[in-house]
Design a protein around this motif. Sequence first.
Motif, short mmCIF file in Angstrom:
data_model
loop_
_atom_site.label_atom_id
_atom_site.label_comp_id
_atom_site.label_asym_id
_atom_site.label_seq_id
_atom_site.Cartn_x
_atom_site.Cartn_y
_atom_site.Cartn_z
N ALA A 1 11.82 8.39 1.14
CA ALA A 1 12.18 9.69 0.58
C ALA A 1 12.95 9.53 -0.72
CB ALA A 1 13.01 10.49 1.58
N ALA A 2 13.90 8.58 -0.75
CA ALA A 2 14.66 8.35 -1.97
C ALA A 2 13.77 7.79 -3.07
CB ALA A 2 15.82 7.39 -1.68
N TYR A 3 12.84 6.92 -2.70
CA TYR A 3 11.91 6.36 -3.69
C TYR A 3 11.04 7.46 -4.28
CZ TYR A 3 8.43 3.31 -5.82
OH TYR A 3 7.60 2.68 -6.72
N ALA A 4 10.54 8.35 -3.44
CA ALA A 4 9.71 9.46 -3.91
C ALA A 4 10.50 10.35 -4.88
CB ALA A 4 9.20 10.28 -2.74
N ARG A 5 11.78 10.60 -4.59
CA ARG A 5 12.60 11.41 -5.49
C ARG A 5 12.77 10.70 -6.84
NH1 ARG A 5 15.61 12.37 -0.70
NH2 ARG A 5 17.12 10.76 -1.26
N ALA A 6 12.97 9.38 -6.79
CA ALA A 6 13.13 8.62 -8.04
C ALA A 6 11.86 8.65 -8.86
CB ALA A 6 13.53 7.18 -7.71
N VAL A 7 10.72 8.57 -8.21
CA VAL A 7 9.44 8.63 -8.92
C VAL A 7 9.27 9.98 -9.60
CG1 VAL A 7 6.94 8.64 -8.64
CG2 VAL A 7 8.30 6.89 -7.49
N ARG A 8 9.60 11.04 -8.87
CA ARG A 8 9.47 12.40 -9.45
C ARG A 8 10.38 12.57 -10.66
NH1 ARG A 8 10.09 13.99 -3.93
NH2 ARG A 8 8.10 14.54 -2.95
N SER A 9 11.59 12.03 -10.60
CA SER A 9 12.56 12.24 -11.67
C SER A 9 12.33 11.29 -12.84
CB SER A 9 13.98 12.05 -11.15
OG SER A 9 14.19 10.70 -10.74
N GLN B 1 6.04 6.74 12.41
CA GLN B 1 6.55 6.80 11.04
C GLN B 1 7.83 5.98 10.87
OE1 GLN B 1 6.96 10.80 9.57
NE2 GLN B 1 8.29 10.20 7.87
N ALA B 2 8.66 5.93 11.91
CA ALA B 2 9.94 5.24 11.81
C ALA B 2 9.77 3.76 11.49
CB ALA B 2 10.73 5.40 13.11
N HIS B 3 8.71 3.14 12.05
CA HIS B 3 8.49 1.72 11.77
C HIS B 3 8.10 1.49 10.30
CE1 HIS B 3 8.38 1.36 16.16
NE2 HIS B 3 8.63 0.08 15.96
N LEU B 4 7.30 2.39 9.74
CA LEU B 4 6.95 2.28 8.33
C LEU B 4 8.19 2.47 7.46
CD1 LEU B 4 5.11 2.10 5.86
CD2 LEU B 4 4.47 4.50 6.25
N GLU C 1 0.84 -1.20 0.00
CA GLU C 1 0.00 0.00 0.00
C GLU C 1 0.87 1.26 0.00
OE1 GLU C 1 -3.19 2.53 -0.05
OE2 GLU C 1 -3.18 0.37 -0.37
N ALA C 2 1.94 1.23 0.77
CA ALA C 2 2.83 2.39 0.83
C ALA C 2 3.51 2.64 -0.51
CB ALA C 2 3.88 2.19 1.93
N VAL C 3 3.99 1.57 -1.16
CA VAL C 3 4.64 1.72 -2.47
C VAL C 3 3.65 2.24 -3.49
CG1 VAL C 3 5.77 0.50 -4.36
CG2 VAL C 3 6.38 -0.04 -2.01
N GLU C 4 2.44 1.69 -3.49
CA GLU C 4 1.43 2.14 -4.44
C GLU C 4 1.10 3.61 -4.22
OE1 GLU C 4 -1.74 0.88 -7.37
OE2 GLU C 4 0.31 0.30 -6.84
N ARG C 5 0.99 3.99 -2.96
CA ARG C 5 0.62 5.38 -2.66
C ARG C 5 1.67 6.36 -3.14
NH1 ARG C 5 -2.69 7.27 1.56
NH2 ARG C 5 -3.58 5.18 1.49
N ASP D 1 10.26 -0.76 7.53
CA ASP D 1 9.70 -1.86 6.74
C ASP D 1 9.79 -1.57 5.24
OD1 ASP D 1 9.11 -3.23 9.04
OD2 ASP D 1 6.94 -2.87 8.97
N PHE D 2 9.51 -0.33 4.85
CA PHE D 2 9.58 0.06 3.44
C PHE D 2 11.00 -0.13 2.91
CE2 PHE D 2 10.07 2.82 -0.16
CZ PHE D 2 8.82 2.95 -0.75
N THR D 3 11.98 0.36 3.66
CA THR D 3 13.37 0.29 3.22
C THR D 3 13.84 -1.16 3.11
OG1 THR D 3 13.81 2.42 4.30
CG2 THR D 3 15.72 1.05 3.75
N ALA D 4 13.44 -2.00 4.06
CA ALA D 4 13.84 -3.40 4.03
C ALA D 4 13.25 -4.11 2.81
CB ALA D 4 13.40 -4.09 5.32
N ALA D 5 12.02 -3.78 2.44
CA ALA D 5 11.35 -4.48 1.33
C ALA D 5 11.75 -3.95 -0.03
CB ALA D 5 9.83 -4.37 1.50
N VAL D 6 11.92 -2.63 -0.15
CA VAL D 6 12.13 -1.99 -1.44
C VAL D 6 13.61 -1.74 -1.72
CG1 VAL D 6 11.47 -0.02 -2.89
CG2 VAL D 6 9.84 -0.96 -1.24
N GLY D 7 14.43 -1.70 -0.67
CA GLY D 7 15.85 -1.48 -0.86
C GLY D 7 16.25 -0.03 -0.91
N THR D 8 15.31 0.87 -0.63
CA THR D 8 15.59 2.30 -0.60
C THR D 8 14.61 2.95 0.35
OG1 THR D 8 15.91 4.28 -1.98
CG2 THR D 8 14.05 2.87 -2.52
N THR D 9 14.96 4.11 0.88
CA THR D 9 14.08 4.79 1.81
C THR D 9 12.87 5.37 1.08
OG1 THR D 9 15.15 6.93 1.56
CG2 THR D 9 16.05 5.43 3.24
#
Length: 281
Positions: A272-280, A256-259, A231-235, A262-270
């Motif tokens: 914030a970094a994922y959001a920047r990659a999506v924007r770019s 927020q720290a727990h999310l 859900e977090a990745v989709e959002r 978990d996000f970083t462990a599953a996706v391999g990036t934080t």
Amino acid sequence: MDGREGAEGPRRDTRGIVRAPELMARVRFRRRLPAAPLRRWVEHYWLIDWDLSEPYVSHVVPHPCVNLVLERRGPADLAPESGVVAGVGTGLFTTELEGTGRVCGVQFRPGGFRPFLSPPRPLTALTGRRLELAEAFGRGQDAPSRVLRPEAEDARVAALDAFLLSLSPTADPAAERAVALAHRVRTDRTVRRVEHLAADEGVSVRTLQRLFATYVGVSPKWTILRYRVHEAVERVTHRPATDWAALAAELGYSDQAHLVRDFTAAVGTTPAAYARAVRSG
């Protein structure tokens, strides 16, 4: 159309696919429903074809389910066809697509694969593994060529139907219960703790854990956490400016720290970094 999509049709979200718009811009991706008798166990078929001028690396945060993957990487007249059964993946799945290729996949419902498995085994025996078709079904080595070679998409779908039906899956009440419980975990955001789910179902936590181990391949706790991350990745994929503190609260995290963890462990990036990659992207 052959009427398979019906009123509901296959899922249209991209949950689990990292930076989904980038992938969809490079490949032809479709979902199709299986034949009606298979739908209690199979969520959908997923079909991918590509013809790339340069390689692309795709990442997926796996669902808590088994996939049958039939693929050909390369020209139809040169590349061999292959097939595997992929158990639930606990880490990020990464694959490089290049040149031309085709994949015909079956995404079983969480809890829905065991009726096809021969001989029957707890699904934990498949977790993190990729099995040859003969090891999973006792046969089926010709399935990749039968499914992948037809050019007509409907013919490939029909070949998948025929192969799965030839395995003669039989009704299993425990499998049906596992499917229903996993579906509830995915769709009901009030399900946040295993003990609450067990109490709602009138069973012990241990009974619930045994059911998931046997029919899903991962624990109910892992399943709950995985669907939160999806859900977090989709959002953030569709809304890079997501308020992470608010999303953490919405998904039942204590902070927020727990999310973020978990996000970083599953996706391999934080996040914030994922959001920047999506924007770019």
